[in-house]
Write a protein that holds these residues in place. Structure first.
Motif, PDB file in Angstrom:
ATOM      1  N   CYS A 116       0.846  -1.189   0.000  1.00  0.00           N
ATOM      2  CA  CYS A 116       0.000   0.000   0.000  1.00  0.00           C
ATOM      3  C   CYS A 116       0.884   1.242   0.000  1.00  0.00           C
ATOM      4  O   CYS A 116       1.750   1.383   0.858  1.00  0.00           O
ATOM      5  N   GLU A 117       0.675   2.108  -0.951  1.00  0.00           N
ATOM      6  CA  GLU A 117       1.410   3.364  -0.985  1.00  0.00           C
ATOM      7  C   GLU A 117       0.417   4.500  -1.193  1.00  0.00           C
ATOM      8  O   GLU A 117      -0.324   4.516  -2.174  1.00  0.00           O
ATOM      9  N   PHE A 118       0.408   5.436  -0.268  1.00  0.00           N
ATOM     10  CA  PHE A 118      -0.502   6.571  -0.349  1.00  0.00           C
ATOM     11  C   PHE A 118       0.269   7.856  -0.104  1.00  0.00           C
ATOM     12  O   PHE A 118       1.141   7.912   0.762  1.00  0.00           O
ATOM     13  N   ASN A 119      -0.053   8.869  -0.894  1.00  0.00           N
ATOM     14  CA  ASN A 119       0.542  10.183  -0.684  1.00  0.00           C
ATOM     15  C   ASN A 119      -0.331  10.958   0.297  1.00  0.00           C
ATOM     16  O   ASN A 119      -1.076  11.857  -0.070  1.00  0.00           O
ATOM     17  N   ILE A 184      -7.910  -2.388   3.609  1.00  0.00           N
ATOM     18  CA  ILE A 184      -6.626  -1.697   3.494  1.00  0.00           C
ATOM     19  C   ILE A 184      -5.835  -1.796   4.801  1.00  0.00           C
ATOM     20  O   ILE A 184      -4.619  -2.038   4.793  1.00  0.00           O
ATOM     21  N   GLU A 185      -6.521  -1.632   5.932  1.00  0.00           N
ATOM     22  CA  GLU A 185      -5.830  -1.757   7.222  1.00  0.00           C
ATOM     23  C   GLU A 185      -5.301  -3.175   7.421  1.00  0.00           C
ATOM     24  O   GLU A 185      -4.191  -3.370   7.925  1.00  0.00           O
ATOM     25  N   LEU A 186      -6.094  -4.173   7.014  1.00  0.00           N
ATOM     26  CA  LEU A 186      -5.645  -5.564   7.120  1.00  0.00           C
ATOM     27  C   LEU A 186      -4.436  -5.804   6.223  1.00  0.00           C
ATOM     28  O   LEU A 186      -3.477  -6.471   6.627  1.00  0.00           O
ATOM     29  N   LYS A 187      -4.480  -5.259   5.013  1.00  0.00           N
ATOM     30  CA  LYS A 187      -3.362  -5.407   4.082  1.00  0.00           C
ATOM     31  C   LYS A 187      -2.087  -4.779   4.653  1.00  0.00           C
ATOM     32  O   LYS A 187      -1.011  -5.385   4.612  1.00  0.00           O
ATOM     33  N   GLN A 191       1.223  -6.959   5.601  1.00  0.00           N
ATOM     34  CA  GLN A 191       2.488  -6.695   4.931  1.00  0.00           C
ATOM     35  C   GLN A 191       3.564  -6.241   5.906  1.00  0.00           C
ATOM     36  O   GLN A 191       4.734  -6.584   5.741  1.00  0.00           O
ATOM     37  N   SER A 192       3.185  -5.476   6.926  1.00  0.00           N
ATOM     38  CA  SER A 192       4.190  -5.050   7.903  1.00  0.00           C
ATOM     39  C   SER A 192       4.671  -6.217   8.752  1.00  0.00           C
ATOM     40  O   SER A 192       5.828  -6.258   9.173  1.00  0.00           O
ATOM     41  N   LYS A 193       3.800  -7.187   8.961  1.00  0.00           N
ATOM     42  CA  LYS A 193       4.147  -8.307   9.840  1.00  0.00           C
ATOM     43  C   LYS A 193       4.875  -9.427   9.095  1.00  0.00           C
ATOM     44  O   LYS A 193       5.826 -10.011   9.617  1.00  0.00           O
ATOM     45  N   PHE A 194       4.415  -9.743   7.887  1.00  0.00           N
ATOM     46  CA  PHE A 194       4.945 -10.922   7.196  1.00  0.00           C
ATOM     47  C   PHE A 194       5.918 -10.613   6.073  1.00  0.00           C
ATOM     48  O   PHE A 194       6.760 -11.443   5.755  1.00  0.00           O
ATOM     49  N   ASN A 197       9.116  -7.840   7.493  1.00  0.00           N
ATOM     50  CA  ASN A 197      10.011  -8.551   8.434  1.00  0.00           C
ATOM     51  C   ASN A 197      10.903  -9.572   7.735  1.00  0.00           C
ATOM     52  O   ASN A 197      11.921  -9.989   8.282  1.00  0.00           O
ATOM     53  N   ASN A 198      10.476 -10.009   6.528  1.00  0.00           N
ATOM     54  CA  ASN A 198      11.268 -10.999   5.799  1.00  0.00           C
ATOM     55  C   ASN A 198      12.262 -10.368   4.833  1.00  0.00           C
ATOM     56  O   ASN A 198      13.024 -11.067   4.182  1.00  0.00           O
ATOM     57  N   ASN A 199      12.175  -9.025   4.708  1.00  0.00           N
ATOM     58  CA  ASN A 199      13.080  -8.335   3.775  1.00  0.00           C
ATOM     59  C   ASN A 199      14.409  -8.010   4.464  1.00  0.00           C
ATOM     60  O   ASN A 199      14.486  -7.852   5.651  1.00  0.00           O
TER      61      ASN A 199
END
Length: 199
Positions: A116-119, A184-187, A191-194, A197-199
């Motif tokens: 998710c990317e938002f300006n 969107i909040e779930l996404k 993404q922040s959790k899974f 963290n793997n990057n």
């Protein structure tokens, strides 16, 4: 390498979504105007577009990102609508794919797809409030369908209460806005959790 695998999977699953619609509606292609068919077809097209753009290392533009949310919203809104009338909740043949298999697959790809990317918050809110518009347009089509044929495609209301359709539409829009915000909040959480963290 993981991203290449994801994009190839997006193309394959997108093609599967489109094929599953034509399989489910085989012999009844005159019913492809149903939102079950349209939402799965559109989701397939968007997945293929995401996969191709990803392989070409092109960034997804705001329209593609918005349509990804629109697609997942339409798929689940259709499932919820049909669930109101259990007798119409068709799990026969290919409809087992459209009603039972495709929605969770679509959700997984939505959650683990592009980040998710938002300006700013303004763009986030704009996307949330715009996302239900395709579904609302379909409800308008459904109302026209009723006036032409004497019945709704998805009978959320008995025919003798058709005059209440605007009120029902406003209520559904509010629920879809809430659904969009929740997705969107779930996404972002997934993404922040899974992923991050793997990057």
């Amino acid at each position: 390498m993981k991203k290449i695998g994801l994009h190839i999977a997006e193309i394959c699953v997108g093609a599967y979504f489109i094929a599953s619609v034509f399989y489910a509606y085989y012999g009844d292609y005159d019913y492809l105007y149903e939102l079950t068919a349209l939402s799965n077809l559109l989701n397939g097209v968007i997945l293929i577009a995401c996969g191709i753009l990803g392989l070409c290392q092109k960034r997804l533009n705001i329209i593609i990102r918005l349509m990804a949310l629109v697609c997942i919203m339409c798929i689940y809104a259709t499932v919820f609508m049909v669930a109101f009338d259990i007798s119409q909740f068709n799990f026969d043949g290919g409809f087992m794919l459209l009603h039972g298999v495709n929605p969770p697959i679509a959700l997984v790809f939505f959650l683990f797809g592009e980040s998710c990317e938002f300006n700013g918050k303004k763009q986030l809110m704009m996307r949330i409030f715009l996302a239900p518009m395709l579904f609302m347009a379909y409800l308008f089509f459904d109302l026209i369908f009723y006036f032409c044929n004497g019945e709704f495609v998805y009978e959320l209301l008995p025919s003798n209460f058709a005059y209440l359709s605007p009120i029902v539409a406003i209520a559904i829009y509010g629920l879809l806005v809430a659904m969009g915000y929740g997705l969107i909040e779930l996404k972002k959480h997934v993404q922040s959790k899974f992923i991050e963290n793997n990057n």
